[in-house]
Design a protein around this motif. Structure first.
Motif, PDB file in Angstrom:
ATOM      1  N   MET A   1      -4.983   9.019   1.840  1.00 22.17           N
ATOM      2  CA  MET A   1      -3.927   8.298   1.178  1.00 22.17           C
ATOM      3  C   MET A   1      -4.365   6.867   0.843  1.00 22.17           C
ATOM      4  SD  MET A   1      -0.037   7.972   2.337  1.00 22.17           S
ATOM      5  CE  MET A   1       0.858   6.501   2.048  1.00 22.17           C
ATOM      6  N   VAL A   2      -5.093   6.252   1.765  1.00 24.03           N
ATOM      7  CA  VAL A   2      -5.579   4.897   1.526  1.00 24.03           C
ATOM      8  C   VAL A   2      -6.548   4.897   0.356  1.00 24.03           C
ATOM      9  CG1 VAL A   2      -6.893   2.995   2.527  1.00 24.03           C
ATOM     10  CG2 VAL A   2      -5.222   4.203   3.913  1.00 24.03           C
ATOM     11  N   GLU A   3      -7.361   5.941   0.258  1.00 25.02           N
ATOM     12  CA  GLU A   3      -8.332   6.026  -0.818  1.00 25.02           C
ATOM     13  C   GLU A   3      -7.640   6.052  -2.174  1.00 25.02           C
ATOM     14  OE1 GLU A   3      -8.152   8.630   1.471  1.00 25.02           O
ATOM     15  OE2 GLU A   3      -9.669   7.937   2.873  1.00 25.02           O
ATOM     16  N   ARG A   4      -6.587   6.877  -2.277  1.00 21.47           N
ATOM     17  CA  ARG A   4      -5.884   6.998  -3.549  1.00 21.47           C
ATOM     18  C   ARG A   4      -5.170   5.707  -3.923  1.00 21.47           C
ATOM     19  NH1 ARG A   4      -2.186  11.973  -2.856  1.00 21.47           N
ATOM     20  NH2 ARG A   4      -2.517  11.500  -0.663  1.00 21.47           N
ATOM     21  N   LEU A   5      -4.536   5.072  -2.947  1.00 23.34           N
ATOM     22  CA  LEU A   5      -3.820   3.823  -3.227  1.00 23.34           C
ATOM     23  C   LEU A   5      -4.787   2.715  -3.630  1.00 23.34           C
ATOM     24  CD1 LEU A   5      -1.149   2.335  -3.323  1.00 23.34           C
ATOM     25  CD2 LEU A   5      -1.409   1.842  -0.892  1.00 23.34           C
ATOM     26  N   ALA A   6      -5.916   2.627  -2.928  1.00 20.38           N
ATOM     27  CA  ALA A   6      -6.915   1.611  -3.269  1.00 20.38           C
ATOM     28  C   ALA A   6      -7.491   1.862  -4.659  1.00 20.38           C
ATOM     29  CB  ALA A   6      -8.024   1.591  -2.220  1.00 20.38           C
ATOM     30  N   MET A  14     -11.089  -1.644   2.200  1.00 19.18           N
ATOM     31  CA  MET A  14     -11.074  -2.689   3.210  1.00 19.18           C
ATOM     32  C   MET A  14     -10.126  -3.816   2.816  1.00 19.18           C
ATOM     33  SD  MET A  14     -12.097  -3.575   6.145  1.00 19.18           S
ATOM     34  CE  MET A  14     -13.508  -2.589   6.531  1.00 19.18           C
ATOM     35  N   ARG A  15     -10.149  -4.194   1.545  1.00 14.92           N
ATOM     36  CA  ARG A  15      -9.229  -5.250   1.090  1.00 14.92           C
ATOM     37  C   ARG A  15      -7.783  -4.803   1.192  1.00 14.92           C
ATOM     38  NH1 ARG A  15     -11.581  -8.996  -3.656  1.00 14.92           N
ATOM     39  NH2 ARG A  15     -13.573  -9.397  -2.655  1.00 14.92           N
ATOM     40  N   LEU A  16      -7.533  -3.548   0.898  1.00 14.91           N
ATOM     41  CA  LEU A  16      -6.176  -3.015   1.028  1.00 14.91           C
ATOM     42  C   LEU A  16      -5.718  -3.067   2.481  1.00 14.91           C
ATOM     43  CD1 LEU A  16      -3.753  -1.583  -0.305  1.00 14.91           C
ATOM     44  CD2 LEU A  16      -4.905   0.575   0.203  1.00 14.91           C
ATOM     45  N   LEU A  17      -6.594  -2.703   3.401  1.00  8.96           N
ATOM     46  CA  LEU A  17      -6.236  -2.720   4.816  1.00  8.96           C
ATOM     47  C   LEU A  17      -6.050  -4.144   5.327  1.00  8.96           C
ATOM     48  CD1 LEU A  17      -8.539   0.144   6.097  1.00  8.96           C
ATOM     49  CD2 LEU A  17      -6.060   0.192   5.827  1.00  8.96           C
ATOM     50  N   LEU A  18      -6.869  -5.075   4.863  1.00 11.19           N
ATOM     51  CA  LEU A  18      -6.687  -6.470   5.260  1.00 11.19           C
ATOM     52  C   LEU A  18      -5.376  -7.030   4.716  1.00 11.19           C
ATOM     53  CD1 LEU A  18     -10.301  -7.878   4.917  1.00 11.19           C
ATOM     54  CD2 LEU A  18      -9.034  -7.387   7.012  1.00 11.19           C
ATOM     55  N   GLY A  19      -5.019  -6.639   3.518  1.00  9.69           N
ATOM     56  CA  GLY A  19      -3.725  -7.026   2.969  1.00  9.69           C
ATOM     57  C   GLY A  19      -2.572  -6.437   3.770  1.00  9.69           C
ATOM     58  N   THR A  53       3.557  -1.078  10.817  1.00  6.41           N
ATOM     59  CA  THR A  53       2.549  -1.410   9.800  1.00  6.41           C
ATOM     60  C   THR A  53       1.215  -1.752  10.435  1.00  6.41           C
ATOM     61  OG1 THR A  53       4.300  -2.251   8.363  1.00  6.41           O
ATOM     62  CG2 THR A  53       2.046  -2.904   7.827  1.00  6.41           C
ATOM     63  N   SER A  54       1.249  -2.527  11.506  1.00  5.72           N
ATOM     64  CA  SER A  54       0.017  -2.919  12.189  1.00  5.72           C
ATOM     65  C   SER A  54      -0.707  -1.706  12.770  1.00  5.72           C
ATOM     66  CB  SER A  54       0.353  -3.920  13.293  1.00  5.72           C
ATOM     67  OG  SER A  54      -0.803  -4.289  13.980  1.00  5.72           O
ATOM     68  N   MET A  55       0.031  -0.810  13.389  1.00  5.09           N
ATOM     69  CA  MET A  55      -0.593   0.383  13.965  1.00  5.09           C
ATOM     70  C   MET A  55      -1.139   1.313  12.886  1.00  5.09           C
ATOM     71  SD  MET A  55      -0.599   0.255  17.228  1.00  5.09           S
ATOM     72  CE  MET A  55      -0.942  -1.465  17.083  1.00  5.09           C
ATOM     73  N   THR A  56      -0.431   1.426  11.779  1.00  4.14           N
ATOM     74  CA  THR A  56      -0.906   2.266  10.671  1.00  4.14           C
ATOM     75  C   THR A  56      -2.198   1.717  10.090  1.00  4.14           C
ATOM     76  OG1 THR A  56       1.378   2.861  10.154  1.00  4.14           O
ATOM     77  CG2 THR A  56      -0.259   3.240   8.439  1.00  4.14           C
ATOM     78  N   VAL A  57      -2.241   0.408   9.916  1.00  7.77           N
ATOM     79  CA  VAL A  57      -3.458  -0.224   9.397  1.00  7.77           C
ATOM     80  C   VAL A  57      -4.611  -0.040  10.373  1.00  7.77           C
ATOM     81  CG1 VAL A  57      -4.514  -2.442   8.839  1.00  7.77           C
ATOM     82  CG2 VAL A  57      -2.287  -1.871   7.906  1.00  7.77           C
ATOM     83  N   ALA A  58      -4.351  -0.196  11.663  1.00  8.12           N
ATOM     84  CA  ALA A  58      -5.414  -0.050  12.662  1.00  8.12           C
ATOM     85  C   ALA A  58      -5.989   1.370  12.650  1.00  8.12           C
ATOM     86  CB  ALA A  58      -4.881  -0.401  14.046  1.00  8.12           C
ATOM     87  N   VAL A  59      -5.128   2.369  12.576  1.00 12.25           N
ATOM     88  CA  VAL A  59      -5.600   3.762  12.554  1.00 12.25           C
ATOM     89  C   VAL A  59      -6.415   4.022  11.292  1.00 12.25           C
ATOM     90  CG1 VAL A  59      -4.814   6.155  12.321  1.00 12.25           C
ATOM     91  CG2 VAL A  59      -3.805   4.665  14.050  1.00 12.25           C
ATOM     92  N   LEU A  62      -9.841   2.425  11.560  1.00 10.92           N
ATOM     93  CA  LEU A  62     -10.737   3.237  12.393  1.00 10.92           C
ATOM     94  C   LEU A  62     -11.243   4.456  11.636  1.00 10.92           C
ATOM     95  CD1 LEU A  62      -8.881   3.054  15.814  1.00 10.92           C
ATOM     96  CD2 LEU A  62     -11.078   2.015  15.237  1.00 10.92           C
ATOM     97  N   ARG A  63     -10.388   5.072  10.843  1.00 12.80           N
ATOM     98  CA  ARG A  63     -10.817   6.216  10.036  1.00 12.80           C
ATOM     99  C   ARG A  63     -11.859   5.801   9.004  1.00 12.80           C
ATOM    100  NH1 ARG A  63      -5.134   9.314   8.754  1.00 12.80           N
ATOM    101  NH2 ARG A  63      -4.870  10.199  10.841  1.00 12.80           N
ATOM    102  N   LEU A  64     -11.654   4.653   8.390  1.00 11.23           N
ATOM    103  CA  LEU A  64     -12.605   4.151   7.402  1.00 11.23           C
ATOM    104  C   LEU A  64     -13.959   3.879   8.045  1.00 11.23           C
ATOM    105  CD1 LEU A  64     -13.179   3.157   4.511  1.00 11.23           C
ATOM    106  CD2 LEU A  64     -12.323   0.922   5.229  1.00 11.23           C
ATOM    107  N   ARG A  65     -13.963   3.234   9.194  1.00  9.48           N
ATOM    108  CA  ARG A  65     -15.223   2.952   9.898  1.00  9.48           C
ATOM    109  C   ARG A  65     -15.914   4.240  10.336  1.00  9.48           C
ATOM    110  NH1 ARG A  65     -18.371  -0.615   9.676  1.00  9.48           N
ATOM    111  NH2 ARG A  65     -18.855  -0.695  11.869  1.00  9.48           N
ATOM    112  N   ALA A  66     -15.158   5.216  10.792  1.00 11.67           N
ATOM    113  CA  ALA A  66     -15.754   6.492  11.203  1.00 11.67           C
ATOM    114  C   ALA A  66     -16.394   7.194  10.007  1.00 11.67           C
ATOM    115  CB  ALA A  66     -14.699   7.383  11.840  1.00 11.67           C
TER     116      ALA A  66
END
Length: 75
Positions: A1-6, A14-19, A53-59, A62-66
């Motif tokens: 989902m993050v991939e599609r939104l970004a 990464m910028r989306l997650l930092l935002g 929101t914070s927990m969703t971003v953290a998860v 972690l998925r992005l780094r993995a």
């Protein structure tokens, strides 16, 4: 989902997650200020949204780094 939104927004994941983390920080601070000023219910709801929101971003971070680590390792 993050991939599609970004991709739709034209920014990196990464910028989306930092935002998202910045948004979570704002929600947490605003919720805390509302609770301290007497608006207990609305402050608690805003603070809870910040926590979610914070927990969703953290998860997702972690998925992005993995995924990055898996791409680096040879098979």
């Amino acid at each position: 989902m993050v991939e599609r939104l970004a991709a739709r927004l034209g920014i990196s994941q990464m910028r989306l997650l930092l935002g998202g983390w910045a948004l979570a920080a704002v929600l947490l601070v605003v919720g805390l200020l509302l609770v301290l000023n007497g608006a207990t219910i609305s402050g608690a709801v805003v603070f809870l949204l910040g926590v979610i929101t914070s927990m969703t971003v953290a998860v997702n971070l972690l998925r992005l780094r993995a995924a990055e680590q898996a791409a680096k390792q040879p098979e």
